[in-house]
Design a protein around this motif. Structure first.
Motif, PDB file in Angstrom:
ATOM      1  N   THR A 199       7.126  42.729  94.654  1.00  0.00           N
ATOM      2  CA  THR A 199       6.715  43.877  95.453  1.00  0.00           C
ATOM      3  C   THR A 199       7.445  45.138  94.985  1.00  0.00           C
ATOM      4  N   ARG A 200       8.728  44.968  94.696  1.00  0.00           N
ATOM      5  CA  ARG A 200       9.593  46.059  94.286  1.00  0.00           C
ATOM      6  C   ARG A 200       9.091  46.748  93.013  1.00  0.00           C
ATOM      7  N   THR A 201       8.578  45.938  92.077  1.00  0.00           N
ATOM      8  CA  THR A 201       8.223  46.484  90.772  1.00  0.00           C
ATOM      9  C   THR A 201       6.966  47.366  90.803  1.00  0.00           C
ATOM     10  N   ARG A 202       6.199  47.291  91.900  1.00  0.00           N
ATOM     11  CA  ARG A 202       4.990  48.126  91.986  1.00  0.00           C
ATOM     12  C   ARG A 202       5.310  49.615  92.064  1.00  0.00           C
ATOM     13  N   ALA A 203       6.439  49.936  92.696  1.00  0.00           N
ATOM     14  CA  ALA A 203       6.790  51.343  92.933  1.00  0.00           C
ATOM     15  C   ALA A 203       6.977  52.100  91.621  1.00  0.00           C
ATOM     16  N   ILE A 204       7.585  51.429  90.652  1.00  0.00           N
ATOM     17  CA  ILE A 204       7.828  52.076  89.356  1.00  0.00           C
ATOM     18  C   ILE A 204       6.508  52.461  88.686  1.00  0.00           C
ATOM     19  N   ARG A 205       5.538  51.582  88.757  1.00  0.00           N
ATOM     20  CA  ARG A 205       4.224  51.875  88.181  1.00  0.00           C
ATOM     21  C   ARG A 205       3.650  53.144  88.812  1.00  0.00           C
ATOM     22  N   ARG A 206       3.730  53.227  90.134  1.00  0.00           N
ATOM     23  CA  ARG A 206       3.214  54.420  90.812  1.00  0.00           C
ATOM     24  C   ARG A 206       3.917  55.673  90.316  1.00  0.00           C
ATOM     25  N   GLY A 207       5.243  55.592  90.157  1.00  0.00           N
ATOM     26  CA  GLY A 207       6.021  56.739  89.665  1.00  0.00           C
ATOM     27  C   GLY A 207       5.550  57.192  88.294  1.00  0.00           C
ATOM     28  N   ILE A 208       5.272  56.229  87.426  1.00  0.00           N
ATOM     29  CA  ILE A 208       4.843  56.550  86.055  1.00  0.00           C
ATOM     30  C   ILE A 208       3.474  57.233  86.061  1.00  0.00           C
ATOM     31  N   GLN A 224       2.518  59.897  82.983  1.00  0.00           N
ATOM     32  CA  GLN A 224       2.913  59.162  81.782  1.00  0.00           C
ATOM     33  C   GLN A 224       2.048  57.920  81.542  1.00  0.00           C
ATOM     34  N   ASP A 225       1.083  57.672  82.435  1.00  0.00           N
ATOM     35  CA  ASP A 225       0.106  56.606  82.168  1.00  0.00           C
ATOM     36  C   ASP A 225      -1.139  56.875  83.005  1.00  0.00           C
ATOM     37  N   THR A 226      -2.212  56.199  82.646  1.00  0.00           N
ATOM     38  CA  THR A 226      -3.473  56.343  83.355  1.00  0.00           C
ATOM     39  C   THR A 226      -3.485  55.439  84.582  1.00  0.00           C
ATOM     40  N   GLU A 278      14.602  58.706  84.462  1.00  0.00           N
ATOM     41  CA  GLU A 278      14.575  58.533  83.001  1.00  0.00           C
ATOM     42  C   GLU A 278      13.597  57.427  82.611  1.00  0.00           C
ATOM     43  N   VAL A 279      13.637  56.331  83.359  1.00  0.00           N
ATOM     44  CA  VAL A 279      12.742  55.212  83.068  1.00  0.00           C
ATOM     45  C   VAL A 279      11.281  55.666  83.139  1.00  0.00           C
ATOM     46  N   ILE A 280      10.981  56.499  84.128  1.00  0.00           N
ATOM     47  CA  ILE A 280       9.609  56.978  84.304  1.00  0.00           C
ATOM     48  C   ILE A 280       9.216  57.984  83.225  1.00  0.00           C
ATOM     49  N   LYS A 281      10.075  58.984  82.987  1.00  0.00           N
ATOM     50  CA  LYS A 281       9.733  60.035  82.023  1.00  0.00           C
ATOM     51  C   LYS A 281       9.521  59.488  80.612  1.00  0.00           C
ATOM     52  N   TYR A 282      10.353  58.526  80.250  1.00  0.00           N
ATOM     53  CA  TYR A 282      10.337  58.068  78.861  1.00  0.00           C
ATOM     54  C   TYR A 282       9.592  56.742  78.689  1.00  0.00           C
ATOM     55  N   SER A 283       8.750  56.413  79.657  1.00  0.00           N
ATOM     56  CA  SER A 283       8.123  55.097  79.665  1.00  0.00           C
ATOM     57  C   SER A 283       7.067  54.894  78.581  1.00  0.00           C
ATOM     58  N   ALA A 284       6.599  55.990  77.977  1.00  0.00           N
ATOM     59  CA  ALA A 284       5.532  55.855  76.970  1.00  0.00           C
ATOM     60  C   ALA A 284       6.023  55.194  75.692  1.00  0.00           C
ATOM     61  N   THR A 285       7.291  54.880  75.608  1.00  0.00           N
ATOM     62  CA  THR A 285       7.864  54.257  74.415  1.00  0.00           C
ATOM     63  C   THR A 285       7.726  52.737  74.426  1.00  0.00           C
ATOM     64  N   GLY A 286       6.988  52.198  75.360  1.00  0.00           N
ATOM     65  CA  GLY A 286       6.788  50.742  75.391  1.00  0.00           C
ATOM     66  C   GLY A 286       6.808  50.207  76.810  1.00  0.00           C
ATOM     67  N   ARG A 345       5.989  51.311  79.776  1.00  0.00           N
ATOM     68  CA  ARG A 345       4.868  51.450  80.710  1.00  0.00           C
ATOM     69  C   ARG A 345       3.837  50.327  80.577  1.00  0.00           C
ATOM     70  N   ASP A 346       3.720  49.758  79.364  1.00  0.00           N
ATOM     71  CA  ASP A 346       2.784  48.640  79.193  1.00  0.00           C
ATOM     72  C   ASP A 346       3.139  47.479  80.129  1.00  0.00           C
ATOM     73  N   PHE A 347       4.441  47.259  80.336  1.00  0.00           N
ATOM     74  CA  PHE A 347       4.892  46.159  81.187  1.00  0.00           C
ATOM     75  C   PHE A 347       4.642  46.454  82.657  1.00  0.00           C
ATOM     76  N   THR A 348       4.659  47.738  83.013  1.00  0.00           N
ATOM     77  CA  THR A 348       4.530  48.081  84.434  1.00  0.00           C
ATOM     78  C   THR A 348       3.125  47.813  84.942  1.00  0.00           C
ATOM     79  N   ARG A 349       2.136  47.780  84.060  1.00  0.00           N
ATOM     80  CA  ARG A 349       0.782  47.535  84.530  1.00  0.00           C
ATOM     81  C   ARG A 349       0.673  46.123  85.107  1.00  0.00           C
ATOM     82  N   ILE A 350       1.040  45.120  84.325  1.00  0.00           N
ATOM     83  CA  ILE A 350       0.878  43.780  84.895  1.00  0.00           C
ATOM     84  C   ILE A 350       1.920  43.499  85.974  1.00  0.00           C
ATOM     85  N   ALA A 351       3.030  44.219  85.934  1.00  0.00           N
ATOM     86  CA  ALA A 351       4.035  44.046  87.003  1.00  0.00           C
ATOM     87  C   ALA A 351       3.615  44.777  88.285  1.00  0.00           C
TER      88      ALA A 351
END
Lengths: 308, 308
Positions: free
Chosen positions: A280-289, A294-296, B215-223, B225-231
């Motif tokens: 559940t925790r890891t979803r928040a980071i995706r929203r931030g990005i 920084q992502d679609t 920092e994790v959010i701003k610089y996530s395009a370096t790899g 962010r791909d992990f945050t989608r399935i997470a």
């Protein structure tokens, strides 16, 4: 460009994905006067000439850097030191040398000793790229809305730094400054460790005799294919990253395996609450990005055509 | 539909991402006569009514399954057993029950005992999905060119199986058959372990006090962010997957950490040849996936606008 070019003459050393993207991005806005380029391999230089990459493609480092106001080292991190040594005699007084390496402490240690006193050395790292590599893979929009970190050394010339910042902003990037230690740690988290993990996961799937390669490929849309993208990145570049950002990568890998073991233990013990809480925790980071642009937010990175 | 609908009446139990996509895909081609739906939460049923998801949204399992020719269990794996038990008294003779769970051995063990002798039970798994969840996230094209695995039990009725196969093909999928043991192992490789690893990596980044979330959010395009989608996938669904495909997931995790330790050792020892060799091998799998039409070859999953 209002107020004329930011640099009159720029030299790109190495003509891969980043340098070629820089060239097209410079040309898009008329950011600089003239761009010379050099690559070690004949094949890359020929390709560059064929596709119009650089105003002049040179056959020697000397020709490429002579007279340049900005010299960009865009070679794998392991080659930065030897290249700096080779170009040092030909650098113009007052010129700026920068680099685009993914590791900063090692590059500084290897490059700085070769840079003459009358030349500025300002390390940099544009945090952009795709899984593609080589001179034909570059494009003008690569740096748009991405971040470029500058890592100025103690006593850096403020004007040279400001000029380099304007240059990267002209290429489309946002610019931050950071010290080398922190840069290497942050990159170990957001880039280097994720790449190593992706390479490992793809390697495991490839190795497993009980699951065929055909099955891995056909059923990859269930998660696996996401890992294969970054595991298709340039092997030489990534070998050098891990060899030169050893300390920070090993630290973050240690943290990663610690967490992975905790989750593995929760699976073994059937601790559903621990798993649910973690997921559940890891979803928040995706929203931030996504909110930070920084992502679609399109499902599946926009790969699927969504139709009702 | 030439030859009339494949099933006259279909019941969707659970109205999340997969069931809602199935509904829109059925409607796209007039694949079935009537679709009833049931979800446990009032909110989900209200949403379904508001957006026109299902011909009839029912307030009880009994109403939803009564008279249905095909019943699709589309709930988290952990809920399959109780739902099967609850619907059993209302199943029509000759009907087919199937499911869409990501784990097959556990679902079979929990569901099969409840299915009456005069009803067919054919487990299934459409290998498609996005990181989004809930009744509003479905879309008709989700299964196009993806694979659906059917896992028939011993002595399955060939006609019922053929009918279900045609149904999934009508939804846009390719259909394969596999036994439950092999299914659970293949999925541990291509889906379950990659998800756990992605969740872990995102959790590590989130935990690290020395690197800020910003920092994790701003610089996530370096790899990263791909992990945050399935997470960002549904926590309940994934908790249940790991609790029920424990054995295969732990086996593949063991292989993964073994390989990771070998690469970690190569980094520590500075063994560049080992790293370069490993990173070269993994490129081939990516090419295979693109050639099989299971991913895009556009750089960065097509997220970047490529312009010269």
């Amino acid at each position: 460009m209002i107020g004329g070019p930011i640099y009159d003459r720029v030299a790109l050393i190495g003509l891969g994905h980043i340098a070629s993207s820089m060239f097209w991005a410079m040309k898009r806005r008329g950011l600089v006067g003239h761009v010379s380029g050099y690559a070690r391999s004949d094949e890359t230089r020929e390709t560059a000439r064929r596709i119009g990459l650089c105003d002049t493609v040179c056959d020697s480092l000397e020709d490429a850097v002579t007279g340049a106001d900005l010299i960009v080292l865009a070679v794998p991190v392991g080659a930065m030191g030897p290249v700096a040594e080779a170009i040092a005699p030909y650098l113009k007084s007052g010129a700026t040398v920068t680099d685009v390496g993914s590791v900063k402490k090692d590059v500084i240690a290897k490059v700085a000793p070769h840079i003459p006193d009358n030349v500025h050395f300002i390390p940099g790292h544009p945090m952009a790229g795709t899984e593609h590599s080589g001179p034909e893979s570059g494009f003008a929009t690569l740096f748009d809305n991405r971040w470029c970190l500058l890592v100025p050394l103690e006593g850096s010339d403020p004007e040279a730094l400001e000029q380099l910042r304007r240059f990267w902003e002209g290429l489309g990037a946002h610019v931050d400054e950071m010290d080398a230690d922190h840069h290497d740690l942050v990159l170990a988290v957001v880039s280097h460790t994720p790449h190593l993990i992706a390479y490992t996961m793809v390697g495991v799937a490839d190795d497993l005799r009980r699951v065929t390669e055909n099955e891995v490929i056909k059923y990859s849309a269930t998660g696996f294919r996401d890992f294969t993208r970054i595991a298709a990145s340039d092997p030489t570049m990534w070998r050098d990253v891990f060899l030169t950002n050893k300390e920070a990568t090993l630290e973050i890998l240690g943290r990663f395996t610690e967490e992975l073991f905790a989750l593995q233990r929760a699976i073994r013990k059937g601790d559903g609450a621990h798993l649910h809480d973690y997921f559940t925790r890891t979803r928040a980071i995706r929203r931030g990005i996504i909110e930070a642009g920084q992502d679609t937010e399109a499902p599946d990175f926009g790969r699927v055509k969504v139709e009702r």
